[in-house]
Design a protein around this motif. Structure first.
Motif, PDB file in Angstrom:
ATOM      1  N   LEU A   1      45.878 125.383 -36.239  1.00 42.21           N
ATOM      2  CA  LEU A   1      46.180 124.888 -37.580  1.00 42.21           C
ATOM      3  C   LEU A   1      46.430 126.026 -38.559  1.00 42.21           C
ATOM      4  N   HIS A   2      45.579 127.054 -38.496  1.00 45.87           N
ATOM      5  CA  HIS A   2      45.701 128.177 -39.420  1.00 45.87           C
ATOM      6  C   HIS A   2      46.383 129.396 -38.797  1.00 45.87           C
ATOM      7  N   GLY A   3      46.583 129.387 -37.484  1.00 45.41           N
ATOM      8  CA  GLY A   3      47.283 130.485 -36.821  1.00 45.41           C
ATOM      9  C   GLY A   3      46.466 131.749 -36.699  1.00 45.41           C
ATOM     10  N   VAL A   4      45.139 131.652 -36.564  1.00 40.76           N
ATOM     11  CA  VAL A   4      44.286 132.835 -36.436  1.00 40.76           C
ATOM     12  C   VAL A   4      43.380 132.680 -35.222  1.00 40.76           C
ATOM     13  N   ASP A   5      42.875 133.813 -34.748  1.00 34.68           N
ATOM     14  CA  ASP A   5      41.885 133.807 -33.678  1.00 34.68           C
ATOM     15  C   ASP A   5      40.493 133.838 -34.301  1.00 34.68           C
ATOM     16  N   VAL A   6      39.595 133.005 -33.784  1.00 35.93           N
ATOM     17  CA  VAL A   6      38.249 132.874 -34.330  1.00 35.93           C
ATOM     18  C   VAL A   6      37.251 133.229 -33.236  1.00 35.93           C
ATOM     19  N   VAL A   7      36.274 134.079 -33.563  1.00 38.45           N
ATOM     20  CA  VAL A   7      35.211 134.424 -32.628  1.00 38.45           C
ATOM     21  C   VAL A   7      34.033 133.494 -32.893  1.00 38.45           C
ATOM     22  N   LEU A   8      33.617 132.768 -31.858  1.00 37.43           N
ATOM     23  CA  LEU A   8      32.529 131.811 -31.994  1.00 37.43           C
ATOM     24  C   LEU A   8      31.181 132.527 -31.975  1.00 37.43           C
ATOM     25  N   SER A   9      30.235 132.008 -32.753  1.00 37.30           N
ATOM     26  CA  SER A   9      28.882 132.562 -32.753  1.00 37.30           C
ATOM     27  C   SER A   9      28.097 131.989 -31.575  1.00 37.30           C
ATOM     28  N   GLN A  10      26.909 132.514 -31.344  1.00 33.40           N
ATOM     29  CA  GLN A  10      26.055 132.019 -30.264  1.00 33.40           C
ATOM     30  C   GLN A  10      25.685 130.565 -30.500  1.00 33.40           C
ATOM     31  N   GLU A  11      25.459 130.178 -31.766  1.00 36.18           N
ATOM     32  CA  GLU A  11      25.123 128.793 -32.087  1.00 36.18           C
ATOM     33  C   GLU A  11      26.289 127.859 -31.780  1.00 36.18           C
ATOM     34  N   ASP A  12      27.517 128.306 -32.055  1.00 38.54           N
ATOM     35  CA  ASP A  12      28.691 127.495 -31.757  1.00 38.54           C
ATOM     36  C   ASP A  12      28.850 127.290 -30.256  1.00 38.54           C
ATOM     37  N   VAL A  13      28.640 128.353 -29.488  1.00 39.25           N
ATOM     38  CA  VAL A  13      28.753 128.259 -28.033  1.00 39.25           C
ATOM     39  C   VAL A  13      27.672 127.342 -27.481  1.00 39.25           C
ATOM     40  N   ALA A  14      26.449 127.424 -28.005  1.00 35.02           N
ATOM     41  CA  ALA A  14      25.373 126.547 -27.549  1.00 35.02           C
ATOM     42  C   ALA A  14      25.681 125.092 -27.884  1.00 35.02           C
ATOM     43  N   LEU A  15      26.247 124.834 -29.052  1.00 36.26           N
ATOM     44  CA  LEU A  15      26.626 123.478 -29.434  1.00 36.26           C
ATOM     45  C   LEU A  15      27.695 122.921 -28.494  1.00 36.26           C
ATOM     46  N   ILE A  16      28.696 123.722 -28.168  1.00 39.24           N
ATOM     47  CA  ILE A  16      29.754 123.277 -27.264  1.00 39.24           C
ATOM     48  C   ILE A  16      29.194 122.981 -25.876  1.00 39.24           C
ATOM     49  N   ARG A  17      28.293 123.822 -25.400  1.00 39.65           N
ATOM     50  CA  ARG A  17      27.703 123.590 -24.073  1.00 39.65           C
ATOM     51  C   ARG A  17      26.853 122.321 -24.047  1.00 39.65           C
ATOM     52  N   ARG A  18      26.110 122.043 -25.131  1.00 38.05           N
ATOM     53  CA  ARG A  18      25.330 120.799 -25.183  1.00 38.05           C
ATOM     54  C   ARG A  18      26.252 119.587 -25.187  1.00 38.05           C
ATOM     55  N   LEU A  19      27.350 119.653 -25.900  1.00 40.10           N
ATOM     56  CA  LEU A  19      28.290 118.529 -25.933  1.00 40.10           C
ATOM     57  C   LEU A  19      28.990 118.339 -24.591  1.00 40.10           C
ATOM     58  N   GLN A  20      29.293 119.427 -23.890  1.00 43.85           N
ATOM     59  CA  GLN A  20      29.918 119.314 -22.581  1.00 43.85           C
ATOM     60  C   GLN A  20      28.971 118.691 -21.561  1.00 43.85           C
ATOM     61  N   ARG A  21      27.685 118.887 -21.731  1.00 38.64           N
ATOM     62  CA  ARG A  21      26.679 118.303 -20.839  1.00 38.64           C
ATOM     63  C   ARG A  21      26.271 116.902 -21.276  1.00 38.64           C
ATOM     64  N   ARG A  22      26.996 116.345 -22.272  1.00 41.86           N
ATOM     65  CA  ARG A  22      26.754 115.006 -22.812  1.00 41.86           C
ATOM     66  C   ARG A  22      25.339 114.868 -23.367  1.00 41.86           C
ATOM     67  N   ARG A  23      24.914 115.875 -24.096  1.00 39.75           N
ATOM     68  CA  ARG A  23      23.625 115.841 -24.771  1.00 39.75           C
ATOM     69  C   ARG A  23      23.849 115.711 -26.264  1.00 39.75           C
ATOM     70  N   TYR A  24      22.768 115.565 -27.007  1.00 44.91           N
ATOM     71  CA  TYR A  24      22.885 115.453 -28.455  1.00 44.91           C
ATOM     72  C   TYR A  24      23.226 116.813 -29.054  1.00 44.91           C
ATOM     73  N   PRO A  25      24.030 116.839 -30.133  1.00 45.96           N
ATOM     74  CA  PRO A  25      24.428 118.126 -30.720  1.00 45.96           C
ATOM     75  C   PRO A  25      23.247 118.953 -31.212  1.00 45.96           C
TER      76      PRO A  25
END
Length: 96
Positions: free
Chosen positions: A40-64
């Motif tokens: 959308l904005h045309g930039v590269d974004v580096v995810l924080s550790q909290e963002d990566v943990a949130l994505i992994r919980r969602l991929q495992r079908r757990r609560y955010p």
């Protein structure tokens, strides 16, 4: 173009690197496994550790939220006569 600035001129998108340059950059960048492209904005974004943990919980079908309790304690109700519902839904019998 992306849009217009305050003076009415077109705002152009940033230049995107080709695939070969992106591959070389990924080998040199230690945060390459946590970098995503925001289309959308045309930039590269580096995810924080909290963002990566949130994505992994969602991929495992757990609560955010890691601290979310899906089964909280129930509220005990105290009824004076001990009965909540009648034993049957039949109307009371008439006198014989």
């Amino acid at each position: 173009h992306v849009g217009y600035d305050l003076e009415g001129r077109k705002i152009m998108r940033g230049a995107r690197t080709d695939e070969l340059d992106a591959l070389i950059k990924r080998f040199d960048d230690p945060d390459a496994n946590r970098t995503i492209h925001d289309a959308l904005h045309g930039v590269d974004v580096v995810l924080s550790q909290e963002d990566v943990a949130l994505i992994r919980r969602l991929q495992r079908r757990r609560y955010p939220g890691a601290t979310f309790d899906p089964y909280p304690e129930t509220v005990p109700f105290d009824f004076p006569d001990g009965k909540v519902h009648p034993l049957s839904s039949a109307p009371p019998r008439k006198a014989p």
